[in-house]
Write a protein that holds these residues in place. Sequence first.
Motif, PDB file in Angstrom:
ATOM      1  N   LEU A 152      -3.675  76.706  46.992  1.00 44.11           N
ATOM      2  CA  LEU A 152      -4.217  78.050  46.825  1.00 44.11           C
ATOM      3  C   LEU A 152      -4.531  78.312  45.358  1.00 44.11           C
ATOM      4  N   LEU A 156      -0.640  85.626  54.149  1.00 45.94           N
ATOM      5  CA  LEU A 156      -0.560  85.439  52.701  1.00 45.94           C
ATOM      6  C   LEU A 156       0.450  86.400  52.073  1.00 45.94           C
ATOM      7  N   VAL A 164      -4.062  89.991  49.202  1.00 38.92           N
ATOM      8  CA  VAL A 164      -5.423  89.449  49.182  1.00 38.92           C
ATOM      9  C   VAL A 164      -6.311  90.330  50.048  1.00 38.92           C
ATOM     10  N   ALA A 224      -9.154  86.211  51.880  1.00 41.68           N
ATOM     11  CA  ALA A 224      -8.402  85.506  52.917  1.00 41.68           C
ATOM     12  C   ALA A 224      -9.300  84.680  53.835  1.00 41.68           C
ATOM     13  N   LEU A 276      -8.308  82.266  46.722  1.00 43.05           N
ATOM     14  CA  LEU A 276      -7.959  83.655  47.051  1.00 43.05           C
ATOM     15  C   LEU A 276      -8.770  84.510  46.078  1.00 43.05           C
TER      16      LEU A 276
END
Length: 415
Positions: free
Chosen positions: A52, A277, A285, A290, A312
């Motif tokens: 991420l 998340l 987010v 997302a 993100l």
Amino acid sequence: MTTLSKIEGALPLPVTVDDILAARARISGAIVRTPTLVSKTLSAMLGASVYLKFENLQFTAAYKERGALNRLTLLGESARQKGVIAASAGNHAQGLAYHGARLGVPVTIVMPTTTPTVKVMQTEGHGATVVLHGEKFDDAYAHARMLEQERGLTFVHPFDEPDIIAGQGTVALEMLEDAPDIDTLVIPIGGGGLFSGMGTAARAMKPDMRLIGVQAELYPSMYDVLKGASLACDGDTLAEGIAVKEPGLLTRRFVERLADDIVLVSERSLEQAVSLLLQIEKTVVEGAGAAGLAALLEHKALFAGRTVGLVLCGGNIDTRLLANVLLRDLARSGRLARLRIILQDRPGALFAIARIFDQQGVNILELSHQRIFTNLPAKGLSLDVECETRDAAHLERLIAAIGAAGYEVSPVELA
């Protein structure tokens, strides 16, 4: 393919990895070099190694700062003094406003009159002058182009400019330096600026990189371009940051040249991704940010066994909307439920039902009776019980116990 398309397809793209490296040198120190971290939990859940990139940790909570700052640093002295203008109700507005104020460049943002007050205030808070015009974005855009001419301002497009694309490409430079094992990038697409920049950088660094774009099902504009489809683009999507009806003329050239595929994701997958998340990574987010995770959730087989990088790309989500998303996800997972139970209107009826909930260890949150507006007999009533359970299996045991006690019970389902 038209003759013009063939010519454009043969032309070199106007942004190279050298442009992106130069952009990084310009903006370095003025934007956050956000971390790229592996998610062990998501990796185990999805059958892929998932990295991420936390662009929601930028000062304005979105990657858009990168392109905006690169564009501003390249302005000539006269253009700097006169100022810039843009049409945006989102992250582009805030990124341009924030860095314009830092550099002493006057910024004007034209927004539709329907823009939520909080977004107007946030943009003004970064030092920009906000002009409200028109009901729709197209009206605001046309007005911004008119003011550009009238006032001698420089228009800064949110995605369809080489300098913007080059700035956004710096995201991929950082990701692949921090996680060189990534073999697949999943990139949200609205207008296409982020995909164009990241795709250019990634292919230069790793020519065999797999590049997958993601769009919301309600706004498949670039998907239509790539697939030759004609799906409708409309609706109230959670991923408003990528809700673009008409992708860029420049960015579509990049996407056609670079994308291995574009996938679409449903609103339900976007909601689940936002919720996961927050629960797993403890990070907020927005829907567009997302979208990459939503693609992995909805198209799991496409990414199985691969090392996947997700961006993100933004964290600007209304708090009330976020609360709604989280509660809806709890309901879909069986941890929150509303049950409709048919009772006879007599003393002790409610106590008898409450005892079943107690025996099953289920917490009752809210009760509501309906005696009047119902098609039940006069001595009947409908009872809605909002309750909290441990999981879907726990909820099923509760429903079975209520049914076994002789009551008619049904869950009130989400859309």
